[in-house]
Design a protein around this motif. Structure first.
Motif, short mmCIF file in Angstrom:
data_model
loop_
_atom_site.label_atom_id
_atom_site.label_comp_id
_atom_site.label_asym_id
_atom_site.label_seq_id
_atom_site.Cartn_x
_atom_site.Cartn_y
_atom_site.Cartn_z
N LYS A 22 0.81 -1.22 0.00
CA LYS A 22 0.00 0.00 0.00
C LYS A 22 0.85 1.27 0.00
O LYS A 22 0.40 2.32 -0.43
CB LYS A 22 -0.96 -0.02 1.20
CG LYS A 22 -1.94 -1.19 1.16
CD LYS A 22 -2.95 -1.12 2.28
CE LYS A 22 -3.87 -2.34 2.26
NZ LYS A 22 -4.64 -2.44 1.00
N THR A 23 2.10 1.19 0.50
CA THR A 23 2.99 2.35 0.52
C THR A 23 3.59 2.55 -0.87
O THR A 23 3.94 1.58 -1.54
CB THR A 23 4.13 2.12 1.54
OG1 THR A 23 3.57 1.75 2.78
CG2 THR A 23 4.98 3.36 1.71
N PRO A 24 3.73 3.79 -1.34
CA PRO A 24 4.36 4.02 -2.65
C PRO A 24 5.75 3.40 -2.72
O PRO A 24 6.46 3.31 -1.71
CB PRO A 24 4.43 5.55 -2.75
CG PRO A 24 3.33 6.04 -1.87
CD PRO A 24 3.25 5.06 -0.73
N LEU A 25 6.14 2.98 -3.92
CA LEU A 25 7.44 2.34 -4.12
C LEU A 25 8.45 3.35 -4.64
O LEU A 25 8.11 4.31 -5.34
CB LEU A 25 7.32 1.20 -5.15
CG LEU A 25 6.34 0.07 -4.86
CD1 LEU A 25 6.42 -0.97 -5.98
CD2 LEU A 25 6.63 -0.58 -3.51
N ASP A 26 9.70 3.11 -4.29
CA ASP A 26 10.82 3.85 -4.85
C ASP A 26 11.19 3.19 -6.18
O ASP A 26 11.57 2.02 -6.21
CB ASP A 26 12.00 3.82 -3.88
CG ASP A 26 13.21 4.58 -4.40
OD1 ASP A 26 13.74 4.19 -5.46
OD2 ASP A 26 13.64 5.54 -3.73
N ALA A 27 11.07 3.93 -7.28
CA ALA A 27 11.27 3.34 -8.61
C ALA A 27 12.67 2.75 -8.76
O ALA A 27 12.84 1.66 -9.32
CB ALA A 27 11.02 4.38 -9.69
N GLY A 28 13.68 3.46 -8.27
CA GLY A 28 15.05 2.96 -8.39
C GLY A 28 15.26 1.67 -7.63
O GLY A 28 15.88 0.72 -8.13
N LYS A 29 14.74 1.62 -6.39
CA LYS A 29 14.87 0.41 -5.59
C LYS A 29 14.16 -0.76 -6.26
O LYS A 29 14.66 -1.89 -6.29
CB LYS A 29 14.29 0.63 -4.19
CG LYS A 29 15.13 1.50 -3.28
CD LYS A 29 14.47 1.60 -1.90
CE LYS A 29 15.29 2.48 -0.96
NZ LYS A 29 14.62 2.62 0.35
N PHE A 30 12.97 -0.50 -6.80
CA PHE A 30 12.23 -1.58 -7.46
C PHE A 30 13.01 -2.13 -8.65
O PHE A 30 13.12 -3.34 -8.83
CB PHE A 30 10.84 -1.10 -7.91
CG PHE A 30 10.08 -2.15 -8.67
CD1 PHE A 30 9.40 -3.16 -8.00
CD2 PHE A 30 10.07 -2.15 -10.06
CE1 PHE A 30 8.73 -4.15 -8.70
CE2 PHE A 30 9.39 -3.12 -10.78
CZ PHE A 30 8.72 -4.14 -10.08
N GLN A 31 13.55 -1.23 -9.47
CA GLN A 31 14.28 -1.68 -10.65
C GLN A 31 15.49 -2.52 -10.26
O GLN A 31 15.79 -3.54 -10.90
CB GLN A 31 14.70 -0.48 -11.50
CG GLN A 31 13.52 0.18 -12.20
CD GLN A 31 13.89 1.47 -12.89
OE1 GLN A 31 15.04 1.92 -12.82
NE2 GLN A 31 12.92 2.09 -13.56
N MET A 32 16.20 -2.11 -9.21
CA MET A 32 17.35 -2.88 -8.76
C MET A 32 16.92 -4.25 -8.24
O MET A 32 17.53 -5.28 -8.55
CB MET A 32 18.12 -2.11 -7.67
CG MET A 32 18.89 -0.92 -8.21
SD MET A 32 19.84 -0.10 -6.90
CE MET A 32 20.99 -1.38 -6.44
N TRP A 33 15.85 -4.26 -7.42
CA TRP A 33 15.39 -5.53 -6.85
C TRP A 33 14.87 -6.49 -7.92
O TRP A 33 15.29 -7.64 -7.98
CB TRP A 33 14.29 -5.27 -5.81
CG TRP A 33 13.60 -6.53 -5.38
CD1 TRP A 33 14.14 -7.55 -4.63
CD2 TRP A 33 12.27 -6.95 -5.69
NE1 TRP A 33 13.21 -8.55 -4.46
CE2 TRP A 33 12.06 -8.21 -5.09
CE3 TRP A 33 11.22 -6.34 -6.40
CZ2 TRP A 33 10.84 -8.90 -5.20
CZ3 TRP A 33 10.02 -7.03 -6.51
CH2 TRP A 33 9.83 -8.29 -5.92
N ILE A 34 13.97 -6.00 -8.79
CA ILE A 34 13.38 -6.90 -9.76
C ILE A 34 14.42 -7.38 -10.77
O ILE A 34 14.40 -8.53 -11.23
CB ILE A 34 12.17 -6.25 -10.47
CG1 ILE A 34 11.28 -7.30 -11.12
CG2 ILE A 34 12.60 -5.22 -11.52
CD1 ILE A 34 10.48 -8.15 -10.17
N GLY A 35 15.38 -6.48 -11.10
CA GLY A 35 16.44 -6.88 -12.03
C GLY A 35 17.28 -8.00 -11.46
O GLY A 35 17.57 -9.00 -12.14
N ALA A 36 17.67 -7.88 -10.19
CA ALA A 36 18.49 -8.92 -9.56
C ALA A 36 17.69 -10.21 -9.39
O ALA A 36 18.20 -11.31 -9.61
CB ALA A 36 18.98 -8.42 -8.19
#
Length: 330
Positions: free
Chosen positions: A242-256
């Motif tokens: 429910k909390t907004p996501l940090d786009a940079g953190k998401f890209q790093m996490w999903i990429g890894a």
């Protein structure tokens, strides 16, 4: 491509592509003929099993003599994606002659390489969008087929829409058993019952890819039942933050994550709420290949939350949940 309808100006510019898959004898060609002969006023270019290309209304869109897929055993999953990219490129030079593209795969095909084409090539991404993977299922034979064929599992797991065909050949008890089995493999794709492929065109065409709202219309309890197992280790996991996501953190996490586990994760789909962004972000991945884009503002009354769905093998729900939650803005 994106998981939900694109804004109209972008959507009109991209050619929608529907992939028809399903095991041998399920009724893909019957469904294709139903689509092509229905009264809809639209023209479709078709890439068929023989891998020539036809324009609907018998107009050749691409000369079959020069644009024929020649693949190992005639199977679309056995060839380099380059062949499909070349065919699509040829079609796009004749863009004005059709409204959409339908790709019918052979009965033994794994849909993954086809879907990956729409992520892997920049030219294809710039001109087309994967509208939906439509899997045709033979109600009479699918339970036996699943015992014998890993390809059938893949086709069902990849589906954005399932057409349960030949329902007139089984009784209600068998039908329920088949639908329960399909749900255990893919809990998010709507199932439409059919006889001889006779379904509403809106059930298969112009689906807008993965649209969580459509899923919830068919399965309102989907988000309350976040994990669905199958005896073959295929399962789906849905997560909500429910909390907004940090786009940079998401890209790093999903990429890894996809780099490490992508072989086991067949599909990833979701609508994401990034901090500071007024629009919804549609994300989709096929194995290790990912793509996403803004798809317009949040609808009135729609909760601004991120929803992500994984379909694959050996999914570790607590680990996935912790990973997604780690992308939330502190």
């Amino acid at each position: 491509m994106s998981d939900a309808p694109l804004p109209s100006d972008t959507q009109d510019a991209l050619v929608p592509v529907t992939v028809l898959t399903g095991f041998l004898g399920a009724g893909k060609t019957t469904l294709l003929n139903h689509i092509l002969t229905a009264e809809h006023g639209r023209k479709y270019a078709v890439v068929i099993n023989e891998y020539g290309e036809l324009g609907v209304d018998n107009d050749l869109v691409v000369d079959a003599d020069e644009e024929v897929f020649e693949m190992n055993n005639g199977c679309i999953c056995c060839t380099v994606r380059g062949d499909l990219i070349r065919i699509l490129g040829g079609l796009m030079k004749r863009r004005g002659k059709f409204d959409g593209i339908i790709i019918e795969t052979t009965g033994l095909a794994d849909p993954a390489p086809v879907a990956q084409t729409f992520f892997a090539d920049e030219d294809v991404r710039a001109k087309t969008r994967l509208d939906a993977v439509v899997t045709v299922v033979d109600a009479l034979n699918i339970l036996q087929t699943l015992k014998e064929s890993p390809e059938a599992h893949q086709q069902i797991a990849f589906a954005d829409v399932m057409i349960l065909n030949k329902t007139d050949l089984v009784d209600d008890a068998q039908l329920k058993q088949v639908e329960d089995t399909l749900r255990s493999i893919n809990a998010i794709a709507p199932i439409h019952r059919a006889q001889k492929g006779n379904v509403k065109l809106t059930d298969v065409m112009d689906r807008g890819g993965f649209d969580l709202q459509r899923v919830l219309e068919h399965m309102p309890d989907f988000l309350e039942n976040p994990e669905h197992h199958h005896e073959e280790d295929l399962s789906s996991v849905s997560l909500t933050v429910k909390t907004p996501l940090d786009a940079g953190k998401f890209q790093m996490w999903i990429g890894a994550l996809l780099q490490e586990k992508g072989a086991d994760i067949l599909r990833t789909k979701g609508i994401l709420n990034f901090e500071g962004q007024p629009d919804r972000f549609a994300f989709q991945a096929v194995h290790m290949m990912a793509d996403g884009n803004n798809i317009g503002p949040w609808k009135e009354g729609e909760p601004r939350e991120s929803r992500l769905v994984f379909i694959g093998r050996n999914l570790n729900r607590p680990q996935l949940r912790r990973g997604l939650e780690s992308c939330a803005v502190a």
